[in-house]
Design an enzyme around this catalytic site. Structure first.
Site, PDB file in Angstrom:
ATOM      1  N   HIS A   1      -9.630   0.952   4.915  1.00  0.00           N
ATOM      2  CA  HIS A   1      -8.324   1.127   5.556  1.00  0.00           C
ATOM      3  C   HIS A   1      -8.489   2.033   6.774  1.00  0.00           C
ATOM      4  O   HIS A   1      -9.308   2.955   6.774  1.00  0.00           O
ATOM      5  CB  HIS A   1      -7.325   1.732   4.568  1.00  0.00           C
ATOM      6  CG  HIS A   1      -5.911   1.727   5.078  1.00  0.00           C
ATOM      7  ND1 HIS A   1      -5.456   2.671   5.981  1.00  0.00           N
ATOM      8  CD2 HIS A   1      -4.880   0.882   4.843  1.00  0.00           C
ATOM      9  CE1 HIS A   1      -4.179   2.411   6.256  1.00  0.00           C
ATOM     10  NE2 HIS A   1      -3.808   1.339   5.587  1.00  0.00           N
TER      11      HIS A   1
ATOM     12  N   GLU B   1      -6.975   4.452   7.890  1.00  0.00           N
ATOM     13  CA  GLU B   1      -6.850   5.890   7.650  1.00  0.00           C
ATOM     14  C   GLU B   1      -8.127   6.452   7.027  1.00  0.00           C
ATOM     15  O   GLU B   1      -8.483   7.608   7.274  1.00  0.00           O
ATOM     16  CB  GLU B   1      -5.622   6.144   6.764  1.00  0.00           C
ATOM     17  CG  GLU B   1      -4.325   5.872   7.509  1.00  0.00           C
ATOM     18  CD  GLU B   1      -3.140   5.560   6.623  1.00  0.00           C
ATOM     19  OE1 GLU B   1      -2.070   5.244   7.170  1.00  0.00           O
ATOM     20  OE2 GLU B   1      -3.269   5.621   5.375  1.00  0.00           O
TER      21      GLU B   1
ATOM     22  N   SER C   1       2.830  -2.685  10.107  1.00  0.00           N
ATOM     23  CA  SER C   1       4.288  -2.494  10.059  1.00  0.00           C
ATOM     24  C   SER C   1       5.036  -3.790   9.778  1.00  0.00           C
ATOM     25  O   SER C   1       6.073  -4.076  10.372  1.00  0.00           O
ATOM     26  CB  SER C   1       4.804  -1.855  11.355  1.00  0.00           C
ATOM     27  OG  SER C   1       4.330  -0.530  11.481  1.00  0.00           O
TER      28      SER C   1
ATOM     29  N   ASN D   1       0.853  -1.187   0.000  1.00  0.00           N
ATOM     30  CA  ASN D   1       0.000   0.000   0.000  1.00  0.00           C
ATOM     31  C   ASN D   1       0.890   1.240   0.000  1.00  0.00           C
ATOM     32  O   ASN D   1       1.511   1.560   1.008  1.00  0.00           O
ATOM     33  CB  ASN D   1      -0.916   0.000   1.228  1.00  0.00           C
ATOM     34  CG  ASN D   1      -1.749   1.260   1.320  1.00  0.00           C
ATOM     35  OD1 ASN D   1      -1.931   1.981   0.343  1.00  0.00           O
ATOM     36  ND2 ASN D   1      -2.270   1.532   2.508  1.00  0.00           N
TER      37      ASN D   1
ATOM     38  N   LYS E   1       0.033   4.259  -0.100  1.00  0.00           N
ATOM     39  CA  LYS E   1      -0.611   5.413   0.540  1.00  0.00           C
ATOM     40  C   LYS E   1      -0.479   6.635  -0.379  1.00  0.00           C
ATOM     41  O   LYS E   1      -0.495   6.475  -1.598  1.00  0.00           O
ATOM     42  CB  LYS E   1      -0.052   5.632   1.936  1.00  0.00           C
ATOM     43  CG  LYS E   1      -0.159   4.356   2.787  1.00  0.00           C
ATOM     44  CD  LYS E   1       0.060   4.601   4.241  1.00  0.00           C
ATOM     45  CE  LYS E   1      -0.066   3.279   5.010  1.00  0.00           C
ATOM     46  NZ  LYS E   1      -0.011   3.481   6.461  1.00  0.00           N
TER      47      LYS E   1
ATOM     48  N   GLY F   1       3.018  -1.368   4.231  1.00  0.00           N
ATOM     49  CA  GLY F   1       3.012   0.071   4.023  1.00  0.00           C
ATOM     50  C   GLY F   1       4.359   0.589   3.569  1.00  0.00           C
ATOM     51  O   GLY F   1       4.768   0.429   2.422  1.00  0.00           O
ATOM     52  N   GLY F   2       5.095   1.201   4.492  1.00  0.00           N
ATOM     53  CA  GLY F   2       6.355   1.866   4.154  1.00  0.00           C
ATOM     54  C   GLY F   2       7.346   0.995   3.411  1.00  0.00           C
ATOM     55  O   GLY F   2       8.029   1.452   2.486  1.00  0.00           O
TER      56      GLY F   2
ATOM     57  N   GLU G   1      -5.256  -4.999  10.471  1.00  0.00           N
ATOM     58  CA  GLU G   1      -4.249  -3.966  10.659  1.00  0.00           C
ATOM     59  C   GLU G   1      -4.483  -3.278  11.999  1.00  0.00           C
ATOM     60  O   GLU G   1      -5.308  -2.373  12.093  1.00  0.00           O
ATOM     61  CB  GLU G   1      -4.278  -2.958   9.509  1.00  0.00           C
ATOM     62  CG  GLU G   1      -5.669  -2.583   9.004  1.00  0.00           C
ATOM     63  CD  GLU G   1      -5.658  -1.333   8.146  1.00  0.00           C
ATOM     64  OE1 GLU G   1      -4.659  -1.101   7.466  1.00  0.00           O
ATOM     65  OE2 GLU G   1      -6.642  -0.588   8.197  1.00  0.00           O
TER      66      GLU G   1
ATOM     67  N   GLY H   1       2.583   2.364  10.712  1.00  0.00           N
ATOM     68  CA  GLY H   1       3.474   3.503  10.549  1.00  0.00           C
ATOM     69  C   GLY H   1       4.135   3.960  11.835  1.00  0.00           C
ATOM     70  O   GLY H   1       4.787   5.002  11.869  1.00  0.00           O
TER      71      GLY H   1
END
Length: 255
Positions: free
Chosen positions: A102, A104, A215, A15, A17, A236-237, A173, A179
């Site tokens: 999600h 967020e 994460s 993802n 983002k 994610g990251g 999640e 994050g």
């Protein structure tokens, strides 16, 4: 590994983002494609990118094992919904999956359980596989509400979809681990995944893939993916770094 696990192919989804640029996207996907050509993945590989880049990415992933996902999907087919993007539109640009709910989106855009379920239904109706996200906040976990929260979130989807529930993907999640660098231990994650599996089993959807999305990175992926009810990751990251993402994909091969 239990008998049911063998029915479920692992999925590693990245993802992005709200990250990316035409140049950065091209470099990242070219590196991913090259890495996957060297070592064919033993899992499905998906990237979830901002909608404005779908056309670019559709061309870049052609002929590669990489599938394309949208980060959101409208609950509506068409009409006066400025800024929304329908499942049919996403499908025209090669998206096979779309994230729904999600954390967020739930947190910053006020998406309710019912809204997420409606998006999942719209995605399926448009030929898109929804990746339905569920998870608890730190406060909810500290208050011992994890099981109740994720069960409620998933129940809304099951209640609306019925038999079509078996056609979705679920991503757990924990919001407190997104994050933040904090990650649920493999045991904590497995406990929630097992509860979600049981809930899906009651809906005759026990073979639905459940991804872990808090994460996950190159260092912890193997341990997480070794758990019997963790079928992959929503990354994610680490999905923005080709080498890290490829290491996670490789971990799915040995899990």
């Amino acid at each position: 590994m239990d008998a049911m696990t063998t029915h479920r192919k692992k999925i590693i989804a990245g993802n992005w983002k709200m990250n990316g640029s035409l140049q950065a996207n091209a470099a990242l996907l070219q590196a991913l494609a090259a890495g996957l050509q060297v070592a064919a993945p033993a899992c499905a590989v998906i990237v979830a990118a901002p909608a404005v880049y779908l056309a670019q990415i559709q061309a870049l992933v052609a002929g590669t094992p990489i599938a394309l996902a949208a980060q959101d999907v409208s609950a509506h087919d068409a009409g006066a919904y400025t800024g929304e993007v329908s499942a049919a539109m996403l499908a025209e640009f090669g998206a096979s999956h779309a994230l729904a709910g999600h954390s967020e989106r739930r947190q910053y855009h006020g998406e309710t359980d019912a809204a997420v379920a409606a998006k999942a239904a719209a995605a399926l109706a448009g030929g898109i596989t929804p990746i339905v996200c569920v998870g608890e906040t730190l406060q909810e976990r500290e208050q011992g509400q994890t099981a109740a929260v994720v069960a409620r979130q998933l129940a809304a989807v099951i209640d609306l979809l019925g038999a079509r529930t078996r056609d979705i993907v679920v991503a757990y999640e924990p919001v407190w681990a997104i994050g933040t660098g904090r990650t649920a231990t493999p045991e904590q994650a497995q406990q929630v995944h097992a509860a979600l599996r049981e809930q899906l089993q009651h809906a005759d959807a026990q073979d639905v893939c459940i991804l872990y999305g808090g994460s996950m990175n190159a260092a912890n992926a193997a341990q997480l993916l070794a758990q019997p009810d963790i079928d992959g990751g929503l990354v994610g990251g680490a999905s923005l770094k080709a080498q890290d993402f490829l290491q996670i994909v490789a971990a799915a091969r040995t899990a």
